[in-house]
Design a protein around this motif. Structure first.
Motif, short mmCIF file in Angstrom:
data_model
loop_
_atom_site.label_atom_id
_atom_site.label_comp_id
_atom_site.label_asym_id
_atom_site.label_seq_id
_atom_site.Cartn_x
_atom_site.Cartn_y
_atom_site.Cartn_z
N THR A 1 0.83 -1.22 0.00
CA THR A 1 0.00 0.00 0.00
C THR A 1 0.85 1.25 0.00
O THR A 1 0.59 2.21 -0.75
N GLN A 2 1.91 1.24 0.82
CA GLN A 2 2.79 2.40 0.84
C GLN A 2 3.61 2.51 -0.45
O GLN A 2 3.91 3.61 -0.90
N LEU A 3 3.95 1.37 -1.06
CA LEU A 3 4.68 1.40 -2.33
C LEU A 3 3.84 2.03 -3.44
O LEU A 3 4.34 2.82 -4.25
N VAL A 4 2.54 1.73 -3.43
CA VAL A 4 1.64 2.33 -4.43
C VAL A 4 1.53 3.83 -4.20
O VAL A 4 1.57 4.64 -5.15
N GLN A 5 1.39 4.25 -2.93
CA GLN A 5 1.32 5.69 -2.64
C GLN A 5 2.61 6.40 -3.05
O GLN A 5 2.59 7.51 -3.58
N TYR A 6 3.74 5.73 -2.80
CA TYR A 6 5.03 6.33 -3.16
C TYR A 6 5.16 6.47 -4.68
O TYR A 6 5.64 7.50 -5.19
N PHE A 7 4.71 5.46 -5.43
CA PHE A 7 4.81 5.52 -6.89
C PHE A 7 3.86 6.57 -7.47
O PHE A 7 4.15 7.17 -8.51
N LYS A 8 2.73 6.80 -6.81
CA LYS A 8 1.79 7.82 -7.29
C LYS A 8 2.34 9.23 -7.13
O LYS A 8 1.92 10.16 -7.82
N GLN A 9 3.27 9.42 -6.17
CA GLN A 9 3.86 10.74 -5.98
C GLN A 9 4.66 11.20 -7.20
O GLN A 9 4.79 12.40 -7.46
#
Length: 492
Positions: free
Chosen positions: A392-400
């Motif tokens: 979940t945090q990896l997806v949020q990081y990639f969306k940045q």
């Protein structure tokens, strides 16, 4: 006051004279410039300027007529006016004219005629050489034009047309090493690996230091399954260009493939023991022996239980009367085996005592804090490794990360592993949440060396890309022509 007035008048006169002189000089200069301009125009009209030919327009020089020697002119004169020839010819019986005949002058005329013939022949050979040079330049120009056409077709994804253009260029100029190497790249896209390998070897025969030809031959051999030869080619690429990242990544892949093959060979069963069925009359008649088996590597509690049971069995044996001990010694082997099994069952019953089981409580670690958007590909890979266990945090990081910054972020350092990780992330997390993905997919194609990464994509990765594009076509309002171009860039 009068003196001042007179001074002013004198100054005015002087100024007028100076102005007249200046205007006169200006008129004289203008006249001289006009005369020079007229002279230059007349000279340019009289003299013919010899300028070099326009680029890409080498015209063949007109053929010059051969210089006729004196012998040919004499033959023409003889054919036109035979009476004059008869007058010039000295008769055999005219001794007076033979006395006045100058032999040395006649020999000099013959020698001068031979020199003229020799000069004319040399002039003709020079014109032939020029003609050959012109034809060679025209063929080179034609080959370059075909190469440019092939490159345009390759960029558009029309690989068959590109192959035809490169073959025409090779027919025009067989000494150009770029043409077979480019045709090999188009053949690799068409998965015609054997022809690509032969084209790359042809290019290397023309230029042995052509790095792209070595790299493309290695990829062709990798497609054919020639791992050792492909490894040699990639090692040669690193010798010629030590900073080539593609060769390094492909060597790692080849090493993994070789290890997998070795593991498969080692895991194959070589020595098997099969049971043999013997008839009763061929079996051994010796009595069976009891073999004591010790368990190694068990827990401490089991060892303590076994010790306690062993002590209990010893005490029990001591309590047994002598008669029973003697009777056991006189038992047959079959009875002995039966008694052993009964003792073993008693030991198992003693072992199955209630034990306290202690379960390990898992330690819950809090997820790491979300890092900011990465300034370079090195920071991206480091953050990706740290957040890989927290999707979940990896997806949020990639969306940045802004998709428009992919070319400046990766530059030339995007490997096929990074591309596959991004595709897996999009397929597993973006599709279920129904989020926009076209910006990510389209901007990835703008990164340098993207074509090389696509060429080494596996069939599973291409399936992921196909599913992603199908989801985009259904859920996002994107033009079909734009989607078609993006799918061609991904080799679909």
């Amino acid at each position: 006051m009068e003196d001042k007035f007179l001074d002013l008048q004198q100054q005015m006169r002087h100024n007028q004279e100076d102005l007249k002189d200046f205007l006169r000089d200006l008129d004289n200069w203008e006249d001289t410039i006009k005369e020079k301009d007229v002279e230059l125009q007349t000279e340019s009209s009289t003299k013919q300027q010899k300028l070099p030919p326009v680029r890409n327009q080498v015209k063949e020089k007109p053929k010059r007529k051969k210089k006729q020697s004196k012998a040919t002119t004499n033959t023409k004169e003889e054919a036109a006016n035979p009476s004059a020839v008869k007058q010039q010819r000295i008769k055999a019986y005219d001794y007076r004219k033979w006395d006045t005949f100058d032999v040395e002058k006649a020999c000099a005329e013959v020698e001068s005629g031979g020199e003229e013939n020799r000069v004319s022949s040399e002039y003709e050979t020079d014109s032939d050489e020029e003609r050959k040079e012109n034809t060679r330049q025209q063929k080179m120009m034609q080959a370059n034009m075909e190469k440019e056409k092939g490159n345009d077709f390759f960029k558009k994804g029309k690989f068959d047309e590109a192959v035809l253009c490169y073959t025409r260029g090779m027919e025009a100029d067989s000494t150009n090493a770029i043409l077979p190497a480019n045709r090999a790249m188009a053949l690799l896209k068409l998965k015609r690996f054997e022809e690509a390998e032969s084209d790359c070897s042809l290019a290397l025969s023309l230029d042995c230091t052509y790095v792209k030809a070595v790299c493309r031959r290695a990829s062709a051999r990798l497609g054919l399954g020639k791992l050792s030869e492909a490894k040699q080619d990639f090692e040669q690429v690193l010798l010629l260009e030590p900073s080539n990242k593609l060769a390094k990544t492909e060597l790692k892949k080849i090493g993994k493939l070789e290890k997998e093959e070795e593991d498969k060979q080692n895991s194959a069963p070589t020595n098997r023991i099969y049971a043999v069925d013997k008839p009763p009359h061929l079996r051994s008649k010796k009595p069976l022996k009891r073999i004591h088996i010790e368990e190694i590597g068990t827990n401490k509690e089991e060892n303590i239980d076994s010790k306690s049971t062993a002590m209990e069995t010893k005490d029990d044996r001591q309590k047994v009367p002598k008669e029973t001990a003697i009777s056991t010694d006189t038992e047959t082997p079959e009875k002995r085996v039966h008694s052993d099994t009964s003792e073993q069952s008693q030991l198992d019953k003693t072992k199955t005592a209630p034990e306290v089981v202690t379960a390990d409580v898992p330690i819950i670690t809090p997820p790491p804090s979300l890092p900011p958007s990465p300034p370079s590909s090195y920071h991206l890979l480091a953050d990706w490794k740290r957040l890989e266990k927290y999707p979940t945090q990896l997806v949020q990081y990639f969306k940045q990360i802004d998709p428009a910054t992919y070319p400046s972020l990766f530059k030339q350092s995007m490997d096929s592993d990074v591309l596959s990780k991004i595709l897996i992330l999009l397929h597993n997390h973006y599709i279920p949440s129904n989020e926009a993905m076209f910006a990510v997919i389209s901007n990835l194609t703008k990164v340098k060396r993207f074509d090389m990464n696509v060429m080494f994509m596996s069939s599973e990765e291409k399936k992921l890309v196909k599913n992603i594009l199908e989801h985009i076509s259904k859920n996002e309002n994107i033009n079909e022509a734009v989607l078609r171009d993006v799918s061609k860039k991904y080799g679909i």
